[in-house]
Design an enzyme around this catalytic site. Structure first.
Site, mmCIF file in Angstrom:
data_model
loop_
_atom_site.group_PDB
_atom_site.id
_atom_site.type_symbol
_atom_site.label_atom_id
_atom_site.label_comp_id
_atom_site.label_asym_id
_atom_site.label_seq_id
_atom_site.Cartn_x
_atom_site.Cartn_y
_atom_site.Cartn_z
ATOM 1 N N ASP A 55 4.809 -17.870 -25.739
ATOM 2 C CA ASP A 55 5.657 -18.613 -26.654
ATOM 3 C C ASP A 55 5.699 -20.052 -26.127
ATOM 4 O O ASP A 55 5.358 -20.322 -24.970
ATOM 5 C CB ASP A 55 7.051 -17.986 -26.691
ATOM 6 C CG ASP A 55 8.011 -18.743 -27.583
ATOM 7 O OD1 ASP A 55 7.642 -19.029 -28.734
ATOM 8 O OD2 ASP A 55 9.122 -19.061 -27.121
ATOM 9 N N ASP B 275 8.384 -22.954 -27.180
ATOM 10 C CA ASP B 275 9.665 -23.630 -27.009
ATOM 11 C C ASP B 275 10.594 -22.838 -26.107
ATOM 12 O O ASP B 275 10.847 -21.649 -26.328
ATOM 13 C CB ASP B 275 10.316 -23.853 -28.378
ATOM 14 C CG ASP B 275 9.420 -24.702 -29.271
ATOM 15 O OD1 ASP B 275 8.817 -25.659 -28.769
ATOM 16 O OD2 ASP B 275 9.309 -24.382 -30.475
ATOM 17 N N ASP C 28 11.025 -16.493 -24.241
ATOM 18 C CA ASP C 28 12.442 -16.665 -23.908
ATOM 19 C C ASP C 28 13.378 -16.031 -24.936
ATOM 20 O O ASP C 28 14.576 -15.939 -24.697
ATOM 21 C CB ASP C 28 12.787 -18.156 -23.868
ATOM 22 C CG ASP C 28 12.827 -18.765 -25.260
ATOM 23 O OD1 ASP C 28 13.913 -19.153 -25.736
ATOM 24 O OD2 ASP C 28 11.776 -18.836 -25.912
#
Length: 223
Positions: free
Chosen positions: A7, A9, A182
């Site tokens: 991922d 961001d 995250d």
């Protein structure tokens, strides 16, 4: 084949590139500041809560650069890379990507942010393969603010990776997959891969990782 999936961001970057791009375009004078920031923050809160309508968000977030055309948009994005993204790229994140590349893994960034914003960022990490929200293009080949195909959000990341595997002549059984994320939004893909790594996890993902015994990587403090 080993796949290292990231991922973007708050995983590789300590910021949200989509939200940061919106704030940057406000500084350029592309939007009325207060109204845009309020809506941008509302969308981001929905993303964090796992309730984002990505079609509405992409229409909102990409309208300005679509309207300004490729030359103005490219110049603005180059400035965005210099002023916002490059200072946010941490050596720890670069080292993690490099570790997988040095091991011979195939590295892919898979993100819910659109391709216009993220492709130069992927390049800055030395990653050529990007699975992002794709946009419909007009007759001249320029972006519109409508999503093309399956958006890479929640279950959409699993579907888009499945499409990628098919294009490569592969199946899930042919690859060993590691995925760093995250966000609770990425639980569908985290649960599908061989090696999920909760990276700088939000509270929901942290709780799931602790329950399931997934490794937790604190790559850097969140901003």
């Amino acid at each position: 084949m080993k796949l290292a999936l990231f991922d973007l961001d708050h995983t590789l970057l300590p910021i949200d590139s989509d939200q940061s791009w919106g704030e940057f375009t406000v500084r350029l004078g592309w939007h009325a500041r207060d109204a845009f920031i309020q809506r941008n923050d509302e969308f981001y809160a929905h993303y964090q809560a796992g309730t984002l309508d990505i079609h509405d968000y992409v229409r909102f977030a990409s309208e300005a650069f679509c309207q300004r055309g490729p030359d103005v948009a490219a110049e603005a994005h180059a400035q965005f890379m210099r002023e916002v993204i490059q200072p946010a790229i941490r050596p720890e994140a670069l080292a993690l990507v490099k570790k997988h590349k040095d091991a011979g893994d195939r590295v892919i960034i898979i993100t819910a942010t659109n391709e216009f914003v993220t492709r130069p960022i992927a390049k800055a990490f030395g990653v050529d393969e990007l699975i992002a929200v794709e946009l419909v293009r007009d007759a001249k080949g320029w972006f519109t603010n409508e999503i093309s195909g399956v958006p890479t959000l929640r279950e959409g990341k699993v579907q888009r990776l499945q499409q990628w595997l098919i294009r490569e002549g592969l199946d899930w059984a042919d690859v060993e997959t590691t995925f760093y994320s995250d966000s609770r939004n990425d639980l569908p893909l985290l649960e599908r891969v061989n090696h999920p790594v909760a990276t700088n996890p939000d509270n929901t993902l942290r709780a799931v990782a602790l329950e399931k015994g997934w490794p937790i990587l604190e790559l850097f403090p969140k901003q």
